[in-house]
Design a protein around this motif. Structure first.
Motif, mmCIF file in Angstrom:
data_model
loop_
_atom_site.group_PDB
_atom_site.id
_atom_site.type_symbol
_atom_site.label_atom_id
_atom_site.label_comp_id
_atom_site.label_asym_id
_atom_site.label_seq_id
_atom_site.Cartn_x
_atom_site.Cartn_y
_atom_site.Cartn_z
ATOM 1 N N GLY A 203 -56.090 -34.465 22.556
ATOM 2 C CA GLY A 203 -54.941 -35.302 22.485
ATOM 3 C C GLY A 203 -54.731 -36.336 23.283
ATOM 4 N N SER A 204 -53.504 -36.383 23.864
ATOM 5 C CA SER A 204 -53.047 -37.182 24.990
ATOM 6 C C SER A 204 -51.955 -36.669 25.745
ATOM 7 N N GLY A 205 -52.037 -36.453 27.004
ATOM 8 C CA GLY A 205 -51.384 -35.699 27.772
ATOM 9 C C GLY A 205 -49.637 -36.408 27.946
ATOM 10 N N GLY A 206 -48.877 -35.496 28.434
ATOM 11 C CA GLY A 206 -47.691 -36.394 28.817
ATOM 12 C C GLY A 206 -46.527 -35.186 29.492
ATOM 13 N N HIS A 207 -45.364 -35.699 29.680
ATOM 14 C CA HIS A 207 -44.361 -34.810 29.923
ATOM 15 C C HIS A 207 -43.758 -33.820 28.823
ATOM 16 N N ALA A 208 -43.488 -32.730 29.017
ATOM 17 C CA ALA A 208 -43.123 -31.585 28.120
ATOM 18 C C ALA A 208 -41.562 -32.094 27.497
ATOM 19 N N ALA A 209 -40.998 -32.976 28.324
ATOM 20 C CA ALA A 209 -39.574 -33.237 27.863
ATOM 21 C C ALA A 209 -39.722 -34.445 26.688
ATOM 22 N N ARG A 210 -40.925 -35.077 26.554
ATOM 23 C CA ARG A 210 -40.959 -36.264 25.490
ATOM 24 C C ARG A 210 -42.299 -36.056 24.691
ATOM 25 N N PRO A 211 -42.190 -34.986 24.106
ATOM 26 C CA PRO A 211 -43.481 -34.709 23.083
ATOM 27 C C PRO A 211 -43.800 -35.893 22.226
ATOM 28 N N HIS A 212 -42.822 -36.662 21.783
ATOM 29 C CA HIS A 212 -43.186 -37.782 20.865
ATOM 30 C C HIS A 212 -43.888 -38.875 21.308
ATOM 31 N N GLN A 213 -43.829 -38.711 22.760
ATOM 32 C CA GLN A 213 -44.946 -39.869 23.420
ATOM 33 C C GLN A 213 -46.382 -39.505 23.936
ATOM 34 N N SER A 214 -46.663 -38.273 23.368
ATOM 35 C CA SER A 214 -47.876 -37.505 23.179
ATOM 36 C C SER A 214 -48.610 -36.991 22.212
ATOM 37 N N VAL A 215 -49.910 -36.647 22.191
ATOM 38 C CA VAL A 215 -50.229 -35.896 21.198
ATOM 39 C C VAL A 215 -50.616 -34.401 21.986
ATOM 40 N N ASP A 216 -50.116 -33.565 21.392
ATOM 41 C CA ASP A 216 -50.036 -32.098 22.159
ATOM 42 C C ASP A 216 -51.363 -31.553 21.517
ATOM 43 N N ALA A 217 -52.294 -31.321 22.602
ATOM 44 C CA ALA A 217 -53.485 -30.716 22.195
ATOM 45 C C ALA A 217 -53.330 -28.991 21.957
ATOM 46 N N VAL A 218 -52.525 -28.579 22.398
ATOM 47 C CA VAL A 218 -52.029 -27.114 22.262
ATOM 48 C C VAL A 218 -51.637 -26.859 20.905
ATOM 49 N N ALA A 219 -50.612 -27.713 20.799
ATOM 50 C CA ALA A 219 -49.799 -27.516 19.206
ATOM 51 C C ALA A 219 -50.980 -27.754 17.953
ATOM 52 N N ALA A 259 -50.624 -30.619 27.204
ATOM 53 C CA ALA A 259 -52.204 -30.606 27.681
ATOM 54 C C ALA A 259 -52.952 -31.869 26.922
ATOM 55 N N PRO A 260 -53.715 -32.499 27.447
ATOM 56 C CA PRO A 260 -54.533 -33.361 26.951
ATOM 57 C C PRO A 260 -55.628 -32.938 25.922
ATOM 58 N N GLU A 261 -56.250 -31.656 26.373
ATOM 59 C CA GLU A 261 -57.224 -31.337 25.767
ATOM 60 C C GLU A 261 -57.222 -29.776 25.740
ATOM 61 N N VAL A 262 -57.843 -29.163 24.652
ATOM 62 C CA VAL A 262 -57.875 -28.040 24.536
ATOM 63 C C VAL A 262 -59.208 -27.412 23.994
ATOM 64 N N ASN A 263 -59.870 -26.624 24.723
ATOM 65 C CA ASN A 263 -61.037 -25.960 24.340
ATOM 66 C C ASN A 263 -61.089 -24.489 23.700
ATOM 67 N N LEU A 264 -61.891 -24.259 22.529
ATOM 68 C CA LEU A 264 -61.800 -23.075 21.514
ATOM 69 C C LEU A 264 -63.290 -22.543 21.591
ATOM 70 N N TRP A 265 -63.493 -21.304 21.805
ATOM 71 C CA TRP A 265 -64.681 -20.842 21.689
ATOM 72 C C TRP A 265 -64.756 -19.900 20.672
ATOM 73 N N GLY A 266 -65.607 -19.594 19.508
ATOM 74 C CA GLY A 266 -65.296 -18.644 18.696
ATOM 75 C C GLY A 266 -66.808 -18.064 18.073
ATOM 76 N N THR A 267 -66.776 -17.301 17.214
ATOM 77 C CA THR A 267 -67.966 -16.671 16.562
ATOM 78 C C THR A 267 -67.756 -16.691 14.948
ATOM 79 N N VAL A 268 -68.688 -16.872 14.246
ATOM 80 C CA VAL A 268 -68.655 -16.768 12.676
ATOM 81 C C VAL A 268 -69.733 -15.904 12.135
ATOM 82 N N ARG A 269 -69.243 -14.982 11.403
ATOM 83 C CA ARG A 269 -70.225 -13.932 10.988
ATOM 84 C C ARG A 269 -70.176 -13.747 9.553
ATOM 85 N N THR A 270 -71.490 -13.872 9.063
ATOM 86 C CA THR A 270 -71.647 -13.579 7.488
ATOM 87 C C THR A 270 -72.760 -12.603 7.278
ATOM 88 N N LEU A 271 -72.676 -12.140 5.717
ATOM 89 C CA LEU A 271 -73.636 -11.585 5.323
ATOM 90 C C LEU A 271 -74.412 -12.349 4.288
#
Length: 400
Positions: A203-219, A259-271
């Protein structure tokens, strides 16, 4: 010790294996005190190799770096079966208060591999002290790195199956959810394919009081996580088992910073193998849609891990025949597949194989699941594992 013919006619093999309980228990507790992670099992390998040499077996070390192989050759040519045990521990702090708790901080045998190794050493002891099989060979495979490096695949790449002419494989896994004296097995697909997933939300970081001026990576990441569950519930046939789990999230620096970035780690399981091939595209399509809708970008890495364990039908039938003889009728249960991963799957891709669960459950010793810092097991199950592995090998060779 009774000869092979007598062992085929009765469950005397369990009586003979029980005579090894003290030794097998001592090995298990020694390995439990001295756990080693995958591809680091140097002490474990030396203990195993020294014992196999004392038995007079052919021994080779160094397959997949720390693997050990012992060979018991029969009196005449015949088929060759491999019996496998994994040796590695986990990066978990042992919280038990027992005389054999881990002596190494942050490392523990929390998945029972110490028991697997000890039971296979016991089977090698039992079979080596009998007269040799009339025909065929038994290969004792002590494999490293099941938990994280795919030690089975590394053993195969180093020539295990080819060099020893292995035509079938058998292995077991202790399981606290099954009572001691019983086993469970699955016909066909037994364990899930286990793949890994990494997603970076940009996303792009910024001040929590002005979310419209950023792209919230957490959201955006929160929406991605929720959207991925719609794949399992709305885009996959309900009769096809699939699990998508995001197990780790990392992002943000302070409560009042977007936050400008968020990293996610996961697992995918199939039969289902066909579904396994489809899911990377479905996951990326979902991630792309969510991020674009929110003005964010993404990076995605999808890595296939262990394939599914697929039990051969004829080997399952052999196991059930052996279980009836060793344990008595009605001491096994045909179970449903597990969504857990297991690198024994690589053997099943090459030769007819069987992988089953050995009950180690009792109220005193096995109150906690696999991978728990308090994990332990009922050591009365150890000679049962010795007997089952030994009888499986003898029965397989006897049918050649």
């Amino acid at each position: 010790m009774e000869d092979v013919a007598a062992l085929y006619r009765s469950s005397a093999i369990l009586t003979e294996a029980s005579a090894l309980k003290e030794q097998v228990t001592a090995w298990r507790r020694d390995f439990h005190r001295h756990p080693e992670l995958g591809l680091e099992e140097e002490r474990t390998a030396e203990v195993i190799a020294a014992h196999l040499r004392r038995l007079g077996l052919e021994v080779k070390q160094g397959l997949a770096r720390t693997g050990v192989v012992g060979v018991l050759r029969g009196s005449n040519p015949g088929r060759t079966i491999g019996l496998r045990a994994d040796m590695d521990a986990l990066p978990i702090q042992d919280q038990k208060q027992t005389s054999y708790r881990s002596t190494i901080d942050g490392k523990m045998h929390a998945c029972g591999h110490d028991a697997h190794t000890s039971m296979l050493m016991g089977a090698a002891t039992f079979l080596a002290k009998m007269r040799p099989p009339e025909r065929g060979n038994i290969v004792f495979v002590f494999q490293p790195a099941e938990e994280n490096h795919g030690g089975a695949r590394l053993m195969i790449e180093d020539g295990l199956l080819r060099d020893y002419g292995i035509e079938a494989m058998a292995g077991l896994h202790v399981f606290p959810g099954v009572p001691t004296g019983e086993i469970t097995a699955v016909r066909g697909v037994s364990c899930a394919a286990a793949d890994t997933l990494f997603i970076r939300i940009i996303g792009s970081g910024g001040h929590a009081a002005r979310p419209h001026q950023s792209v919230d990576a957490v959201a955006v990441a929160a929406q991605v996580i929720t959207a991925l569950q719609h794949i399992t519930s709305r885009q996959v046939d309900p009769l096809d088992s699939v699990v998508i789990t995001i197990g780790k999230i990392e992002g943000g620096t302070a409560s009042n910073v977007i936050a400008p970035e968020v990293n996610l780690w996961g697992t995918v399981r199939t039969l289902n193998p066909a579904l396994r091939e489809q899911l990377p595209q479905q996951i990326e399509r979902m991630v792309k849609g969510v991020t674009e809708a929110n003005g964010a970008a993404y990076e995605l890495e999808y890595q296939q891990g262990y394939p599914s364990v697929v039990n051969d039908v004829s080997m399952i039938d052999l196991l059930l025949e052996v279980a009836d003889d060793v344990l008595g009728r009605g001491k096994y249960r045909m179970d449903r597949p597990s969504m857990g991963g297991e690198d024994f799957s690589y053997y099943t891709q090459h030769v007819p194989s069987v992988f089953f669960r050995l009950g180690v459950g009792d109220e005193q010793h096995a109150r906690y699941p696999l991978h728990h810092p308090m994990f332990d097991l009922d050591e009365d199950a150890l000679p049962i594992g010795v007997a089952l592995l030994s009888k499986l090998a003898l029965t397989y060779l006897g049918k050649s």
